[in-house]
Design a protein around this motif. Structure first.
Motif, PDB file in Angstrom:
ATOM      1  N   ALA A   1      21.265 -72.555  -6.129  1.00  0.00           N
ATOM      2  CA  ALA A   1      22.078 -72.049  -5.019  1.00  0.00           C
ATOM      3  C   ALA A   1      21.368 -70.914  -4.292  1.00  0.00           C
ATOM      4  N   LYS A   2      21.646 -70.804  -2.996  1.00  0.00           N
ATOM      5  CA  LYS A   2      21.060 -69.761  -2.163  1.00  0.00           C
ATOM      6  C   LYS A   2      22.166 -68.904  -1.554  1.00  0.00           C
ATOM      7  N   LEU A   3      21.893 -67.624  -1.400  1.00  0.00           N
ATOM      8  CA  LEU A   3      22.864 -66.690  -0.838  1.00  0.00           C
ATOM      9  C   LEU A   3      23.047 -66.936   0.657  1.00  0.00           C
ATOM     10  N   GLU A   4      24.311 -66.971   1.092  1.00  0.00           N
ATOM     11  CA  GLU A   4      24.653 -67.094   2.496  1.00  0.00           C
ATOM     12  C   GLU A   4      25.617 -65.965   2.864  1.00  0.00           C
ATOM     13  N   THR A   5      25.634 -65.588   4.136  1.00  0.00           N
ATOM     14  CA  THR A   5      26.549 -64.560   4.617  1.00  0.00           C
ATOM     15  C   THR A   5      27.290 -65.077   5.835  1.00  0.00           C
TER      16      THR A   5
ATOM     17  N   ASN B   1      35.380 -59.551  -5.432  1.00  0.00           N
ATOM     18  CA  ASN B   1      36.630 -60.316  -5.463  1.00  0.00           C
ATOM     19  C   ASN B   1      37.309 -60.453  -4.105  1.00  0.00           C
ATOM     20  N   LYS B   2      37.410 -59.358  -3.363  1.00  0.00           N
ATOM     21  CA  LYS B   2      38.120 -59.421  -2.080  1.00  0.00           C
ATOM     22  C   LYS B   2      37.379 -60.322  -1.089  1.00  0.00           C
ATOM     23  N   GLN B   3      36.055 -60.206  -1.023  1.00  0.00           N
ATOM     24  CA  GLN B   3      35.325 -61.042  -0.080  1.00  0.00           C
ATOM     25  C   GLN B   3      35.365 -62.510  -0.498  1.00  0.00           C
ATOM     26  N   THR B   4      35.404 -62.768  -1.802  1.00  0.00           N
ATOM     27  CA  THR B   4      35.520 -64.144  -2.265  1.00  0.00           C
ATOM     28  C   THR B   4      36.852 -64.748  -1.841  1.00  0.00           C
ATOM     29  N   LEU B   5      37.953 -64.014  -2.034  1.00  0.00           N
ATOM     30  CA  LEU B   5      39.265 -64.529  -1.654  1.00  0.00           C
ATOM     31  C   LEU B   5      39.364 -64.716  -0.137  1.00  0.00           C
TER      32      LEU B   5
ATOM     33  N   LYS C   1      34.060 -58.373   8.929  1.00  0.00           N
ATOM     34  CA  LYS C   1      33.721 -58.379   7.508  1.00  0.00           C
ATOM     35  C   LYS C   1      32.570 -59.347   7.258  1.00  0.00           C
ATOM     36  N   SER C   2      31.715 -58.983   6.304  1.00  0.00           N
ATOM     37  CA  SER C   2      30.647 -59.875   5.853  1.00  0.00           C
ATOM     38  C   SER C   2      31.073 -60.515   4.543  1.00  0.00           C
ATOM     39  N   ILE C   3      31.081 -61.833   4.491  1.00  0.00           N
ATOM     40  CA  ILE C   3      31.476 -62.576   3.298  1.00  0.00           C
ATOM     41  C   ILE C   3      30.234 -63.207   2.685  1.00  0.00           C
ATOM     42  N   ASN C   4      29.891 -62.791   1.481  1.00  0.00           N
ATOM     43  CA  ASN C   4      28.747 -63.358   0.769  1.00  0.00           C
ATOM     44  C   ASN C   4      29.203 -64.479  -0.163  1.00  0.00           C
ATOM     45  N   TYR C   5      28.468 -65.554  -0.181  1.00  0.00           N
ATOM     46  CA  TYR C   5      28.721 -66.671  -1.090  1.00  0.00           C
ATOM     47  C   TYR C   5      27.398 -67.408  -1.266  1.00  0.00           C
ATOM     48  N   PHE C   6      27.394 -68.454  -2.072  1.00  0.00           N
ATOM     49  CA  PHE C   6      26.173 -69.211  -2.337  1.00  0.00           C
ATOM     50  C   PHE C   6      26.401 -70.678  -1.988  1.00  0.00           C
ATOM     51  N   THR C   7      25.342 -71.362  -1.596  1.00  0.00           N
ATOM     52  CA  THR C   7      25.443 -72.786  -1.290  1.00  0.00           C
ATOM     53  C   THR C   7      24.393 -73.564  -2.070  1.00  0.00           C
ATOM     54  N   SER C   8      24.758 -74.787  -2.426  1.00  0.00           N
ATOM     55  CA  SER C   8      23.800 -75.693  -3.061  1.00  0.00           C
ATOM     56  C   SER C   8      24.136 -77.121  -2.637  1.00  0.00           C
ATOM     57  N   TYR C   9      23.269 -78.036  -3.005  1.00  0.00           N
ATOM     58  CA  TYR C   9      23.432 -79.443  -2.633  1.00  0.00           C
ATOM     59  C   TYR C   9      23.321 -80.259  -3.904  1.00  0.00           C
ATOM     60  N   GLN C  10      24.431 -80.903  -4.324  1.00  0.00           N
ATOM     61  CA  GLN C  10      24.478 -81.607  -5.604  1.00  0.00           C
ATOM     62  C   GLN C  10      24.873 -83.061  -5.392  1.00  0.00           C
TER      63      GLN C  10
END
Length: 285
Positions: free
Chosen positions: A32-36, A77-81, A46-55
Protein backbone atom coordinates in the motif's frame (compact mmCIF):
# COMPACT_ATOMS: atom_id res chain seq x y z
CA UNK A 1 -15.74 -2.26 -7.25
CA UNK A 2 -13.58 -1.17 -4.37
CA UNK A 3 -12.92 -2.45 -0.87
CA UNK A 4 -12.30 -0.60 2.39
CA UNK A 5 -10.04 -2.23 4.99
CA UNK A 6 -9.99 -0.63 8.43
CA UNK A 7 -6.84 -1.67 10.29
CA UNK A 8 -8.03 -1.45 13.90
CA UNK A 9 -4.89 -1.44 16.07
CA UNK A 10 -6.80 -1.31 19.36
CA UNK A 11 -3.74 -1.87 21.57
CA UNK A 12 -1.37 0.68 19.98
CA UNK A 13 -0.98 4.01 21.78
CA UNK A 14 2.08 5.85 20.40
CA UNK A 15 2.58 7.28 16.93
CA UNK A 16 6.07 5.74 16.76
CA UNK A 17 4.79 2.20 17.42
CA UNK A 18 1.94 2.66 14.97
CA UNK A 19 4.29 3.91 12.24
CA UNK A 20 6.33 0.70 12.58
CA UNK A 21 3.23 -1.49 12.32
CA UNK A 22 1.93 0.45 9.32
CA UNK A 23 5.30 -0.05 7.62
CA UNK A 24 5.29 -3.83 8.24
CA UNK A 25 1.60 -4.74 8.05
CA UNK A 26 0.12 -2.25 5.61
CA UNK A 27 2.88 -1.10 3.29
CA UNK A 28 4.93 -4.31 3.03
CA UNK A 29 2.20 -6.96 3.17
CA UNK A 30 -0.34 -5.13 0.96
CA UNK A 31 2.09 -3.01 -1.04
CA UNK A 32 0.00 0.00 0.00
CA UNK A 33 1.02 3.60 -0.68
CA UNK A 34 0.15 6.71 1.31
CA UNK A 35 -2.43 9.04 -0.24
CA UNK A 36 -3.77 12.40 0.94
CA UNK A 37 -7.26 13.74 0.28
CA UNK A 38 -8.22 17.38 0.85
CA UNK A 39 -11.70 17.78 2.35
CA UNK A 40 -13.74 20.75 3.51
CA UNK A 41 -15.73 19.84 6.64
CA UNK A 42 -17.88 22.55 8.25
CA UNK A 43 -16.03 25.17 6.18
CA UNK A 44 -12.69 23.94 7.49
CA UNK A 45 -10.08 22.42 5.16
CA UNK A 46 -8.78 19.03 6.33
CA UNK A 47 -6.12 16.64 5.04
CA UNK A 48 -7.19 12.99 5.18
CA UNK A 49 -4.38 10.43 5.05
CA UNK A 50 -5.07 6.85 3.99
CA UNK A 51 -3.36 4.10 1.98
CA UNK A 52 -4.22 2.48 -1.34
CA UNK A 53 -3.33 -0.85 -2.88
CA UNK A 54 -4.42 -3.03 -5.78
CA UNK A 55 -5.40 -6.63 -4.94
CA UNK A 56 -6.54 -9.17 -7.57
CA UNK A 57 -8.00 -6.48 -9.77
CA UNK A 58 -9.72 -4.63 -6.91
CA UNK A 59 -8.89 -1.14 -5.67
CA UNK A 60 -8.41 -1.22 -1.90
CA UNK A 61 -8.37 1.70 0.52
CA UNK A 62 -6.70 1.18 3.88
CA UNK A 63 -7.69 3.27 6.89
CA UNK A 64 -6.03 3.31 10.31
CA UNK A 65 -7.49 3.29 13.83
CA UNK A 66 -5.53 3.22 17.10
CA UNK A 67 -6.33 2.82 20.78
CA UNK A 68 -8.96 5.33 21.87
CA UNK A 69 -7.72 8.45 23.71
CA UNK A 70 -4.07 7.78 22.82
CA UNK A 71 -1.57 9.96 20.94
CA UNK A 72 -1.86 7.64 17.96
CA UNK A 73 -5.66 7.97 18.03
CA UNK A 74 -5.42 11.75 18.13
CA UNK A 75 -3.37 11.60 14.95
CA UNK A 76 -5.36 8.95 13.02
CA UNK A 77 -8.87 8.20 14.27
CA UNK A 78 -10.74 11.40 13.42
CA UNK A 79 -9.29 11.68 9.92
CA UNK A 80 -10.02 8.00 9.29
CA UNK A 81 -13.68 8.41 10.27
CA UNK A 82 -13.99 11.58 8.19
CA UNK A 83 -12.42 9.81 5.22
CA UNK A 84 -14.70 6.77 5.45
CA UNK A 85 -17.85 8.86 5.85
CA UNK A 86 -16.86 11.01 2.86
CA UNK A 87 -16.30 7.91 0.75
CA UNK A 88 -19.63 6.33 1.74
CA UNK A 89 -21.61 9.53 1.29
CA UNK A 90 -20.26 9.95 -2.23
CA UNK A 91 -20.66 6.32 -3.28
CA UNK A 92 -23.22 5.10 -5.80
CA UNK A 93 -24.91 3.07 -3.05
CA UNK A 94 -25.32 5.87 -0.54
CA UNK A 95 -29.11 5.69 -0.69
CA UNK A 96 -29.03 2.19 0.81
CA UNK A 97 -26.67 3.09 3.66
CA UNK A 98 -28.19 3.62 7.09
CA UNK A 99 -25.07 3.40 9.23
CA UNK A 100 -26.35 5.15 12.36
CA UNK A 101 -29.57 3.14 12.59
CA UNK A 102 -27.73 -0.11 11.83
CA UNK A 103 -25.29 0.65 14.65
CA UNK A 104 -28.11 1.53 17.09
CA UNK A 105 -29.98 -1.64 16.17
CA UNK A 106 -26.91 -3.82 16.79
CA UNK A 107 -26.11 -2.15 20.13
CA UNK A 108 -29.68 -2.59 21.33
CA UNK A 109 -29.38 -6.36 20.87
CA UNK A 110 -26.42 -6.35 23.33
CA UNK A 111 -27.42 -3.81 25.98
CA UNK A 112 -29.86 -6.04 27.93
CA UNK A 113 -27.00 -8.49 28.51
CA UNK A 114 -24.44 -5.86 29.51
CA UNK A 115 -26.35 -4.05 32.26
CA UNK A 116 -28.34 -5.02 35.31
CA UNK A 117 -31.97 -4.04 34.94
CA UNK A 118 -33.06 -4.27 38.58
CA UNK A 119 -33.12 -0.73 39.94
CA UNK A 120 -34.33 1.62 37.24
CA UNK A 121 -36.71 -0.75 35.52
CA UNK A 122 -38.51 -2.09 38.56
CA UNK A 123 -39.68 1.46 39.25
CA UNK A 124 -40.29 2.50 35.69
CA UNK A 125 -43.13 0.70 33.98
CA UNK A 126 -42.78 2.71 30.77
CA UNK A 127 -39.42 1.18 29.80
CA UNK A 128 -39.24 -2.57 29.46
CA UNK A 129 -35.66 -2.79 28.21
CA UNK A 130 -32.49 -0.74 28.06
CA UNK A 131 -32.51 0.87 24.63
CA UNK A 132 -30.73 3.74 22.88
CA UNK A 133 -32.17 6.04 20.21
CA UNK A 134 -31.25 9.20 18.34
CA UNK A 135 -32.18 12.33 20.26
CA UNK A 136 -35.20 14.13 18.88
CA UNK A 137 -33.46 17.48 18.31
CA UNK A 138 -29.81 17.18 19.37
CA UNK A 139 -26.93 15.36 17.61
CA UNK A 140 -26.63 12.64 20.28
CA UNK A 141 -27.49 9.00 20.78
CA UNK A 142 -29.25 8.68 24.14
CA UNK A 143 -31.24 6.36 26.36
CA UNK A 144 -34.80 6.04 25.05
CA UNK A 145 -36.17 7.72 28.20
CA UNK A 146 -34.18 10.84 27.33
CA UNK A 147 -35.05 11.15 23.64
CA UNK A 148 -37.01 14.39 24.11
CA UNK A 149 -35.10 15.84 27.08
CA UNK A 150 -33.45 19.19 26.41
CA UNK A 151 -30.99 19.20 29.33
CA UNK A 152 -29.13 15.91 29.01
CA UNK A 153 -26.84 16.70 31.97
CA UNK A 154 -29.73 16.84 34.43
CA UNK A 155 -30.58 13.70 36.44
CA UNK A 156 -28.10 11.31 34.76
CA UNK A 157 -29.28 7.73 34.47
CA UNK A 158 -27.30 5.28 36.58
CA UNK A 159 -26.62 1.87 35.03
CA UNK A 160 -24.65 -0.97 36.60
CA UNK A 161 -22.71 -3.52 34.58
CA UNK A 162 -23.90 -7.09 34.90
CA UNK A 163 -21.66 -9.56 36.68
CA UNK A 164 -19.60 -12.27 34.99
CA UNK A 165 -19.37 -10.74 31.54
CA UNK A 166 -17.23 -12.75 29.13
CA UNK A 167 -14.96 -11.03 26.58
CA UNK A 168 -12.75 -12.35 23.81
CA UNK A 169 -8.98 -11.77 23.59
CA UNK A 170 -9.49 -8.42 21.83
CA UNK A 171 -11.76 -7.14 24.58
CA UNK A 172 -15.08 -7.51 22.76
CA UNK A 173 -18.16 -8.64 24.67
CA UNK A 174 -19.26 -12.23 24.01
CA UNK A 175 -21.90 -13.20 26.57
CA UNK A 176 -23.25 -12.77 30.08
CA UNK A 177 -22.73 -15.66 32.51
CA UNK A 178 -24.22 -14.04 35.61
CA UNK A 179 -27.11 -16.46 35.95
CA UNK A 180 -29.26 -15.17 33.11
CA UNK A 181 -28.63 -16.49 29.64
CA UNK A 182 -30.11 -16.01 26.19
CA UNK A 183 -31.15 -18.64 23.67
CA UNK A 184 -29.71 -18.53 20.18
CA UNK A 185 -31.89 -17.12 17.44
CA UNK A 186 -31.93 -16.31 13.72
CA UNK A 187 -33.76 -13.36 12.21
CA UNK A 188 -34.83 -13.14 8.57
CA UNK A 189 -37.08 -10.79 6.65
CA UNK A 190 -38.71 -10.18 3.32
CA UNK A 191 -40.84 -7.38 1.93
CA UNK A 192 -43.80 -7.96 4.26
CA UNK A 193 -42.58 -9.90 7.31
CA UNK A 194 -39.78 -10.59 9.76
CA UNK A 195 -39.20 -14.25 10.61
CA UNK A 196 -37.72 -15.05 14.01
CA UNK A 197 -36.52 -18.56 14.88
CA UNK A 198 -35.56 -19.17 18.53
CA UNK A 199 -34.04 -22.29 20.08
CA UNK A 200 -36.47 -23.38 22.81
CA UNK A 201 -35.60 -26.99 23.58
CA UNK A 202 -36.40 -28.14 27.12
CA UNK A 203 -39.37 -25.82 27.68
CA UNK A 204 -42.86 -27.17 28.21
CA UNK A 205 -45.86 -25.42 26.74
CA UNK A 206 -46.71 -22.42 28.88
CA UNK A 207 -43.20 -21.99 30.36
CA UNK A 208 -42.31 -19.23 27.90
CA UNK A 209 -43.82 -15.77 27.95
CA UNK A 210 -43.78 -13.34 25.01
CA UNK A 211 -44.60 -9.65 24.92
CA UNK A 212 -44.79 -7.39 21.89
CA UNK A 213 -44.67 -3.68 21.16
CA UNK A 214 -44.55 -1.70 17.91
CA UNK A 215 -40.74 -1.84 18.00
CA UNK A 216 -39.70 -5.10 19.65
CA UNK A 217 -40.53 -8.62 20.77
CA UNK A 218 -39.47 -9.98 24.18
CA UNK A 219 -39.33 -13.63 25.19
CA UNK A 220 -38.67 -14.79 28.73
CA UNK A 221 -38.81 -18.05 30.62
CA UNK A 222 -37.01 -20.44 32.94
CA UNK A 223 -35.44 -23.71 31.90
CA UNK A 224 -35.73 -26.18 34.79
CA UNK A 225 -32.83 -28.13 36.26
CA UNK A 226 -31.83 -30.83 33.77
CA UNK A 227 -30.86 -33.30 36.50
CA UNK A 228 -34.46 -34.37 37.14
CA UNK A 229 -34.59 -38.07 38.00
CA UNK A 230 -30.87 -38.28 38.85
CA UNK A 231 -29.61 -38.94 42.38
CA UNK A 232 -26.69 -36.71 43.44
CA UNK A 233 -25.14 -36.62 39.95
CA UNK A 234 -21.54 -35.51 39.35
CA UNK A 235 -21.22 -32.92 36.60
CA UNK A 236 -18.70 -34.00 33.94
CA UNK A 237 -19.65 -31.40 31.36
CA UNK A 238 -22.25 -28.64 31.42
CA UNK A 239 -22.81 -26.64 28.24
CA UNK A 240 -26.62 -26.40 28.23
CA UNK A 241 -27.69 -23.30 30.19
CA UNK A 242 -30.47 -23.52 32.78
CA UNK A 243 -32.35 -20.92 34.77
CA UNK A 244 -34.09 -17.73 33.70
CA UNK A 245 -33.55 -15.76 30.53
CA UNK A 246 -34.98 -12.70 28.83
CA UNK A 247 -34.42 -12.09 25.13
CA UNK A 248 -35.38 -8.78 23.53
CA UNK A 249 -35.39 -8.38 19.74
CA UNK A 250 -35.61 -4.75 18.58
CA UNK A 251 -36.65 -3.83 15.05
CA UNK A 252 -35.52 -0.86 12.99
CA UNK A 253 -39.04 -0.04 11.86
CA UNK A 254 -42.44 -0.56 13.47
CA UNK A 255 -44.07 -3.98 13.38
CA UNK A 256 -47.71 -5.03 13.72
CA UNK A 257 -47.74 -6.68 17.17
CA UNK A 258 -51.36 -7.87 16.85
CA UNK A 259 -50.55 -9.86 13.72
CA UNK A 260 -47.65 -11.92 15.14
CA UNK A 261 -48.02 -15.69 14.68
CA UNK A 262 -46.06 -18.24 16.77
CA UNK A 263 -45.62 -21.96 16.20
CA UNK A 264 -43.53 -24.69 17.86
CA UNK A 265 -41.37 -26.81 15.62
CA UNK A 266 -39.30 -29.60 17.24
CA UNK A 267 -37.55 -27.47 19.85
CA UNK A 268 -37.80 -24.23 17.90
CA UNK A 269 -40.16 -21.30 18.20
CA UNK A 270 -41.03 -19.76 14.85
CA UNK A 271 -42.41 -16.22 14.78
CA UNK A 272 -43.98 -14.59 11.72
CA UNK A 273 -43.95 -10.85 12.42
CA UNK A 274 -45.78 -8.55 9.98
CA UNK A 275 -44.15 -5.24 9.19
CA UNK A 276 -46.36 -2.22 9.79
CA UNK A 277 -47.44 -0.87 6.44
CA UNK A 278 -46.93 2.83 5.82
CA UNK A 279 -50.07 4.60 4.67
CA UNK A 280 -49.61 5.87 1.16
CA UNK A 281 -51.73 8.66 -0.29
CA UNK A 282 -51.80 9.05 -4.05
CA UNK A 283 -52.81 12.46 -5.30
CA UNK A 284 -53.12 13.62 -8.89
CA UNK A 285 -51.40 16.91 -9.57
Amino acid sequence: KSVIIVHNFVDIETIEDLDKIIENEVKKIFGAKLETLQLVVNRTAKSINYFTSYQSGIDVRHYILAKSRSNAADHWNKQTLDGIMNLLQNSENKQSLDIINDMIHFINTKLPQLFKQDNHYQNNSTSQNIEIVQHNSQPYIVHSDRQHREDLLKDPLSLELAEKLVYDDAGYFIRNESGQWQPRYNLYDDKDNHYLVVEAAGFRKGELKTSRTDKSISIEGTRSDLTKGMINPTIRQSDIPVGSFKLNIPFKKDINPDGVEIERDEGLLRFTIPKKKTNQIDEAV
